[in-house]
Structures are given as C-alpha cells and as structure tokens.
Scaffold this motif. Structure first.
Motif, PDB file in Angstrom:
ATOM      1  N   GLN A 113       0.849  -1.180   0.000  1.00 52.82           N
ATOM      2  CA  GLN A 113       0.000   0.000   0.000  1.00 52.82           C
ATOM      3  C   GLN A 113       0.892   1.240   0.000  1.00 52.82           C
ATOM      4  OE1 GLN A 113      -3.091   0.551  -0.377  1.00 52.82           O
ATOM      5  NE2 GLN A 113      -4.353  -1.140   0.373  1.00 52.82           N
ATOM      6  N   PRO A 114       0.360   2.398  -0.432  1.00 53.63           N
ATOM      7  CA  PRO A 114       1.161   3.630  -0.385  1.00 53.63           C
ATOM      8  C   PRO A 114       1.660   3.912   1.021  1.00 53.63           C
ATOM      9  CG  PRO A 114      -0.862   3.964  -1.631  1.00 53.63           C
ATOM     10  CD  PRO A 114      -0.973   2.610  -0.980  1.00 53.63           C
ATOM     11  N   TRP A 115       2.836   4.518   1.113  1.00 58.62           N
ATOM     12  CA  TRP A 115       3.421   4.763   2.429  1.00 58.62           C
ATOM     13  C   TRP A 115       2.543   5.657   3.288  1.00 58.62           C
ATOM     14  CZ3 TRP A 115       4.314   9.821   3.594  1.00 58.62           C
ATOM     15  CH2 TRP A 115       4.480  10.724   2.530  1.00 58.62           C
ATOM     16  N   GLU A 116       1.731   6.554   2.649  1.00 59.84           N
ATOM     17  CA  GLU A 116       0.858   7.422   3.432  1.00 59.84           C
ATOM     18  C   GLU A 116      -0.189   6.605   4.190  1.00 59.84           C
ATOM     19  OE1 GLU A 116       1.425   7.790   0.185  1.00 59.84           O
ATOM     20  OE2 GLU A 116       1.732   9.909  -0.357  1.00 59.84           O
ATOM     21  N   LEU A 117      -0.747   5.589   3.501  1.00 61.87           N
ATOM     22  CA  LEU A 117      -1.754   4.763   4.162  1.00 61.87           C
ATOM     23  C   LEU A 117      -1.118   3.936   5.276  1.00 61.87           C
ATOM     24  CD1 LEU A 117      -4.738   2.947   2.669  1.00 61.87           C
ATOM     25  CD2 LEU A 117      -3.235   1.659   4.175  1.00 61.87           C
ATOM     26  N   LEU A 118       0.066   3.380   5.018  1.00 63.77           N
ATOM     27  CA  LEU A 118       0.749   2.618   6.060  1.00 63.77           C
ATOM     28  C   LEU A 118       1.078   3.507   7.257  1.00 63.77           C
ATOM     29  CD1 LEU A 118       3.201   0.375   4.004  1.00 63.77           C
ATOM     30  CD2 LEU A 118       1.175  -0.358   5.274  1.00 63.77           C
ATOM     31  N   GLY A 119       1.533   4.724   6.968  1.00 59.71           N
ATOM     32  CA  GLY A 119       1.848   5.638   8.052  1.00 59.71           C
ATOM     33  C   GLY A 119       0.634   5.972   8.886  1.00 59.71           C
ATOM     34  N   GLU A 120      -0.492   6.199   8.213  1.00 59.77           N
ATOM     35  CA  GLU A 120      -1.726   6.501   8.943  1.00 59.77           C
ATOM     36  C   GLU A 120      -2.188   5.291   9.752  1.00 59.77           C
ATOM     37  OE1 GLU A 120      -6.079   8.604   8.185  1.00 59.77           O
ATOM     38  OE2 GLU A 120      -4.782   8.123   6.484  1.00 59.77           O
ATOM     39  N   LEU A 121      -1.990   4.107   9.186  1.00 60.31           N
ATOM     40  CA  LEU A 121      -2.343   2.869   9.887  1.00 60.31           C
ATOM     41  C   LEU A 121      -1.532   2.737  11.181  1.00 60.31           C
ATOM     42  CD1 LEU A 121      -4.205   0.385   9.146  1.00 60.31           C
ATOM     43  CD2 LEU A 121      -2.122  -0.741   8.393  1.00 60.31           C
ATOM     44  N   TYR A 122      -0.223   2.963  11.088  1.00 57.24           N
ATOM     45  CA  TYR A 122       0.627   2.874  12.277  1.00 57.24           C
ATOM     46  C   TYR A 122       0.308   3.977  13.280  1.00 57.24           C
ATOM     47  CZ  TYR A 122       3.531  -0.748  10.192  1.00 57.24           C
ATOM     48  OH  TYR A 122       3.983  -1.925   9.646  1.00 57.24           O
ATOM     49  N   LEU A 123      -0.001   5.164  12.774  1.00 56.35           N
ATOM     50  CA  LEU A 123      -0.337   6.267  13.676  1.00 56.35           C
ATOM     51  C   LEU A 123      -1.602   5.956  14.455  1.00 56.35           C
ATOM     52  CD1 LEU A 123       0.027   9.099  14.804  1.00 56.35           C
ATOM     53  CD2 LEU A 123      -1.093   9.996  12.744  1.00 56.35           C
TER      54      LEU A 123
END
Length: 201
Positions: free
Chosen positions: A59-69
C-alpha cells in the motif's frame, strides 16, 4: 467479500484469505469508525490484525503511516506501555515525516510522554505539534494541541500562558465550525477560570 460492509469480522476474513492490501485499507476505515464511537479497545483489535504484517502489505506509504499512527493512538489509550505501541509510533514518525499528518504524529509523541510522566517533554512535543499544524492548516488538530497545551501550562502553575492556549483552542474550534470542539473549548475555559478563582467570569 466485495459487497460486505466494513466490519471487524470482514477485516479478519480478508486477512485469513490473504488479501492483506485490502485488509489494511479496510482496517483503517473500520478502526477510525470504532474510535469515533469511543471503542478504542475494539479499534486496536482490528488494527492488530494487519500492523504486524508490514512486509506483506503493498500500500502507499501514506496509508501505512496513517495505519501505524492510528495503532499508536489506540495503543496509548489501551496499553500505553506495550512495546508494539512504541514501535508503531516510531514507524508512523518515519513514514509521515513530510506528511500533513505530521502534527498528529507529534501529538501522539506528546501523549506518550504524558503517559510516562515526563511533563517537560510532553509540553515540548505539543509545541512541536503546534508549529507543524500551523504549516498544514488542520484546525481540528490545532484545537486539540492548543487544548492540551492549555492544560499542560495550567498544571505547571502558569495560568496566564494556559489562558492564551485556551483562547487559541476556542479560536480553532470556531474556525473548524465543530460544535463538539466548541463545547470542549468552553469546558477548558471554565477549568481555567476555576483555577483562577473566577468561575463566574
């Protein structure tokens, strides 16, 4: 699966079917809804299904980042000392360093400091979040940061500084046109007036 609504059971089924990309996307949607319903425990259970499999998610890094956040935010509410919470926060910080979501990362870092009782660092990260949020124009996050800074300075025995932050919170709530935030701003101001002995003001 295509016509199913986004639910914890559907996310689990997607994971079990090996559809990790879709599971990650829907876990984020589902967890946001659960968190909005004040069900952080359940949101964390949903996110746990996918965040421990990053190498299998394309997945795009933005979605992964939001997931982790979001995983870190829920973890700070439910199990703040869990190493998985700290790991997710660190991953979110790396992925969202240049993102409009960076103020929310700094806010989560501040909350992590509050959990361990390191109040000077709590204020420091809140002020970093404030500087970041003014770059992206997110009034709702700005409200939350200002509200926390108001309370932080009130607890630190600096009511004048606290008052300025509570006024900032009121201003951002008005700009966001959010009734819930406006109510919270009024409650924060009442708390400030109570500490000053001016509750009738």
């Amino acid at each position: 699966l295509e016509n199913s609504s986004v639910t914890p059971a559907r996310v689990r089924l997607l994971v079990e079917s090996g559809e990790l990309d879709k599971a990650a996307e829907e876990a984020l949607q589902c967890a946001l809804q659960l968190l909005d319903e004040q069900r952080a425990h359940k949101a964390l259970e949903v996110l746990d299904l996918v965040v421990h499999r990053p190498e299998r998610i394309n997945q795009p890094w933005e979605l992964l980042g939001e997931l982790y956040l979001l995983h870190a935010r829920c973890g700070l509410m439910v199990r703040p000392t869990d190493v998985a919470t700290a790991r997710s926060l660190a991953r979110a910080q790396r992925l969202l360093e240049e993102s409009p979501l960076r103020p929310r990362v700094e806010l989560a870092r501040a909350r992590a400091q509050w959990v361990i009782g390191h109040y000077p660092n709590y204020r420091k990260y809140l002020e970093t979040a404030w500087a970041a949020v003014n770059e992206v124009g997110d009034d709702r996050t700005a409200f939350t940061v200002a509200e926390h800074l108001g309370h932080a300075y009130l607890w630190a025995g600096q009511p004048r500084v606290a008052g300025r932050w509570f006024e900032q919170a009121r201003e951002r709530a008005k700009r966001a046109r959010d009734i819930k935030l406006m109510s919270r701003a009024e409650l924060a101001t009442a708390s400030w007036l109570y500490h000053k002995g001016e509750l009738s003001g």
